[in-house]
Write an enzyme that holds these catalytic residues in place. Structure first.
Site, PDB file in Angstrom:
ATOM      1  N   ASP A 146       6.712   1.029   1.679  1.00  0.00           N
ATOM      2  CA  ASP A 146       6.215   0.004   0.786  1.00  0.00           C
ATOM      3  C   ASP A 146       7.281   0.283  -0.760  1.00  0.00           C
ATOM      4  O   ASP A 146       7.370  -0.698  -1.269  1.00  0.00           O
ATOM      5  CB  ASP A 146       4.909   0.177   0.208  1.00  0.00           C
ATOM      6  CG  ASP A 146       4.037   0.190   1.564  1.00  0.00           C
ATOM      7  OD1 ASP A 146       3.933   0.921   2.291  1.00  0.00           O
ATOM      8  OD2 ASP A 146       3.357  -1.123   1.590  1.00  0.00           O
ATOM      9  N   THR A 196       2.510  -6.028   3.069  1.00  0.00           N
ATOM     10  CA  THR A 196       3.130  -4.915   3.654  1.00  0.00           C
ATOM     11  C   THR A 196       1.835  -3.951   3.899  1.00  0.00           C
ATOM     12  O   THR A 196       2.623  -2.696   4.138  1.00  0.00           O
ATOM     13  CB  THR A 196       4.501  -4.221   2.995  1.00  0.00           C
ATOM     14  OG1 THR A 196       4.007  -3.776   1.652  1.00  0.00           O
ATOM     15  CG2 THR A 196       5.555  -5.484   2.928  1.00  0.00           C
ATOM     16  N   ASP A 199       0.926  -1.171   0.157  1.00  0.00           N
ATOM     17  CA  ASP A 199       0.041  -0.114  -0.064  1.00  0.00           C
ATOM     18  C   ASP A 199       0.754   1.268  -0.082  1.00  0.00           C
ATOM     19  O   ASP A 199       0.906   1.873   0.913  1.00  0.00           O
ATOM     20  CB  ASP A 199      -0.978  -0.101   1.237  1.00  0.00           C
ATOM     21  CG  ASP A 199      -0.079   0.309   2.508  1.00  0.00           C
ATOM     22  OD1 ASP A 199      -0.699   0.470   3.404  1.00  0.00           O
ATOM     23  OD2 ASP A 199       0.932  -0.435   2.467  1.00  0.00           O
ATOM     24  N   ASN A 245      -2.552   2.899   3.558  1.00  0.00           N
ATOM     25  CA  ASN A 245      -1.522   4.346   3.561  1.00  0.00           C
ATOM     26  C   ASN A 245      -2.527   5.392   2.973  1.00  0.00           C
ATOM     27  O   ASN A 245      -2.518   6.440   3.372  1.00  0.00           O
ATOM     28  CB  ASN A 245      -0.057   4.229   3.074  1.00  0.00           C
ATOM     29  CG  ASN A 245       0.677   3.603   4.112  1.00  0.00           C
ATOM     30  OD1 ASN A 245       0.617   3.551   5.446  1.00  0.00           O
ATOM     31  ND2 ASN A 245       1.654   2.715   3.523  1.00  0.00           N
ATOM     32  N   HIS A 264       9.704  -0.292   8.022  1.00  0.00           N
ATOM     33  CA  HIS A 264       8.848  -1.443   8.362  1.00  0.00           C
ATOM     34  C   HIS A 264       8.776  -2.488   7.263  1.00  0.00           C
ATOM     35  O   HIS A 264       8.933  -3.614   7.513  1.00  0.00           O
ATOM     36  CB  HIS A 264       7.525  -0.864   8.411  1.00  0.00           C
ATOM     37  CG  HIS A 264       7.055   0.288   9.596  1.00  0.00           C
ATOM     38  ND1 HIS A 264       7.254  -0.283  10.959  1.00  0.00           N
ATOM     39  CD2 HIS A 264       6.811   1.517   9.604  1.00  0.00           C
ATOM     40  CE1 HIS A 264       6.968   1.063  11.676  1.00  0.00           C
ATOM     41  NE2 HIS A 264       6.717   1.701  10.886  1.00  0.00           N
ATOM     42  N   ASP A 265       8.318  -1.984   6.078  1.00  0.00           N
ATOM     43  CA  ASP A 265       8.106  -3.075   5.020  1.00  0.00           C
ATOM     44  C   ASP A 265       9.173  -3.657   4.332  1.00  0.00           C
ATOM     45  O   ASP A 265       9.231  -4.780   3.918  1.00  0.00           O
ATOM     46  CB  ASP A 265       7.307  -2.357   4.186  1.00  0.00           C
ATOM     47  CG  ASP A 265       5.949  -1.838   4.457  1.00  0.00           C
ATOM     48  OD1 ASP A 265       5.374  -0.795   3.896  1.00  0.00           O
ATOM     49  OD2 ASP A 265       5.426  -2.446   5.580  1.00  0.00           O
ATOM     50  N   PHE A 285      -0.856  -0.208  12.461  1.00  0.00           N
ATOM     51  CA  PHE A 285      -1.676   0.267  11.532  1.00  0.00           C
ATOM     52  C   PHE A 285      -2.245  -0.766  10.364  1.00  0.00           C
ATOM     53  O   PHE A 285      -3.419  -0.746  10.266  1.00  0.00           O
ATOM     54  CB  PHE A 285      -1.124   1.359  10.685  1.00  0.00           C
ATOM     55  CG  PHE A 285      -1.791   1.943   9.497  1.00  0.00           C
ATOM     56  CD1 PHE A 285      -1.748   1.498   8.129  1.00  0.00           C
ATOM     57  CD2 PHE A 285      -2.626   3.020   9.781  1.00  0.00           C
ATOM     58  CE1 PHE A 285      -2.395   2.096   7.223  1.00  0.00           C
ATOM     59  CE2 PHE A 285      -3.351   3.575   8.743  1.00  0.00           C
ATOM     60  CZ  PHE A 285      -3.264   2.935   7.465  1.00  0.00           C
ATOM     61  N   ASN A 286      -1.533  -1.576   9.698  1.00  0.00           N
ATOM     62  CA  ASN A 286      -1.946  -2.707   8.855  1.00  0.00           C
ATOM     63  C   ASN A 286      -2.898  -3.532   9.546  1.00  0.00           C
ATOM     64  O   ASN A 286      -4.017  -3.743   8.830  1.00  0.00           O
ATOM     65  CB  ASN A 286      -0.607  -3.334   8.427  1.00  0.00           C
ATOM     66  CG  ASN A 286       0.527  -2.736   7.575  1.00  0.00           C
ATOM     67  OD1 ASN A 286      -0.378  -1.634   6.822  1.00  0.00           O
ATOM     68  ND2 ASN A 286       1.473  -2.767   7.464  1.00  0.00           N
TER      69      ASN A 286
HETATM   70  O1  RIB Z   1       2.411   0.103  10.798  1.00  0.00           O
HETATM   71  C1  RIB Z   1       3.333   0.546   9.613  1.00  0.00           C
HETATM   72  C2  RIB Z   1       2.659  -0.174   8.374  1.00  0.00           C
HETATM   73  O2  RIB Z   1       1.712   0.589   8.221  1.00  0.00           O
HETATM   74  C3  RIB Z   1       3.695  -0.109   7.213  1.00  0.00           C
HETATM   75  O3  RIB Z   1       3.436  -1.098   6.433  1.00  0.00           O
HETATM   76  C4  RIB Z   1       3.202   1.385   6.409  1.00  0.00           C
HETATM   77  O4  RIB Z   1       3.418   1.417   5.097  1.00  0.00           O
HETATM   78  C5  RIB Z   1       1.635   1.181   6.829  1.00  0.00           C
HETATM   79  O5  RIB Z   1       1.159   0.450   5.848  1.00  0.00           O
HETATM   80 CA    CA Z   2       2.778  -0.603   3.946  1.00  0.00          CA
END
Ligand code: RIB
Ligand code: CA
Length: 312
Positions: free
Chosen positions: A17, A125, A12, A41, A240-241, A166-167
């Protein structure tokens, strides 16, 4: 010569990403069968547009497939405060000259897993909407998946609520379904991504790698860094990703342990949390390898090597 890992990246974009796409596409160990896109996102239009921009910038020969524009049940939550109104704010990238393939991302995931001689590794991701839809729609593909190595969740804490990452929070029902499958899973959660920070000096190194892809990646990271410096008071930005990709390419970059994990979908303050049964006596059999430690230096080195491999 080790056999290439055949994978699908579901993302996303989103700044991190975008880096995940670049790290995955640069690897000679990965056969990236396709890039599928989900809303998260930003809206699906934006995340597809951003994916195409990165694919065209880096001349990546991998098709892009648009997926779901909203979670399975809930309304979409986006993250403009982190990634901007476009989802990839910062450097201005040319509007894409190509479009996503006609086939829906979920159709592509099901068809690819069904038709592949080799088991497929899924690397989500973003929110797990596309992944859950594919697994719900095609139970026969579960045992043809090598593993799902996903960026999401946290054994402790959260970044979109005090309890949720978040994801997972965007689509907790999708995450709950994916989590309860018997498919091998690795959770690349905040427990490790918050230790995999990129510092300003690392971003300078990236910008000076001497090719246009790395320069743009550095500019994207400069934008992404600001939110973490100013709003989160962090000394760097969490990649993160790309860590989910790195954990597939070099599993020793993280260390994980198997635990039973459940996703909260009804908590007033805890919806989206990934609850880890560390004692091992409440949630039954372990269903996820939870990453808890990361070799940050090796990870940063892998990101730099990946970006350096793009042509000048
Ligand atoms: O919490 C971080 C995640 O949420 C990452 O994948 C960022 O790109 C968002 O998608
Ligand atoms: Ca992401």
């Amino acid at each position: 010569m080790k056999k290439k890992i055949k994978a699908i990246l579901d993302c996303d974009p989103g700044h991190d990403d975008a880096l995940a796409i670049l790290v995955a596409s640069a690897s000679s160990r990965l056969n990236l069968a396709g890039i599928t896109v989900v809303a998260g996102n930003q809206t699906l239009d934006n995340t597809v547009n951003n994916t195409l921009k990165i694919v065209e910038l880096a001349e990546i020969d991998t098709a892009v497939y648009a997926g779901y524009g909203k979670p399975l049940i809930r309304e979409l939550t986006t993250a403009p405060e982190v990634h901007g109104e476009s989802g990839l704010d910062g450097p201005i990238l040319p509007d894409p000259g190509t479009a996503a393939a006609d086939r829906h991302a979920v159709r592509f995931i099901i068809d690819t897993v069904r038709q592949s001689e080799q088991k497929i590794t899924l690397i989500p991701t973003g929110p797990l909407t596309n992944i859950a839809a594919a697994l719900l729609g095609a139970p026969d593909i579960h045992d043809k998946i090598e593993q799902i190595c996903f960026m999401g969740g946290a054994a402790r804490g959260g970044n979109w609520s005090p309890a949720a990452e978040f994801n997972i929070l965007v689509d907790p029902e999708a995450a709950a379904f994916v989590m309860q499958t018997d498919i091998p899973k690795t959770m690349i959660g905040l427990d490790v991504t918050r230790k995999a920070l990129l510092y300003p000096e690392d971003i300078e190194k990236i910008k000076n790698l001497g090719n246009p892809v790395a320069r743009v990646a550095g500019e994207l990271l400069e934008y992404y860094l600001q939110y973490h410096l100013e709003k989160k008071k962090m000394p760097g930005c969490p990649l993160h990703d790309p860590l989910a990709v790195a954990a597939v390419l070099e599993p020793d970059i993280i260390s994980s342990r198997p635990y039973a994990v459940k996703v909260e979908t009804a908590g007033r303050h805890t919806t989206g949390s990934t609850v880890v049964d560390f004692d091992g006596d409440r949630f039954g059999r372990p269903n996820v390898n939870v990453a808890l430690e990361v070799d940050r230096e090796r990870f940063v080195e892998l990101v730099l090597e990946s970006l350096h491999s793009y042509k000048s």
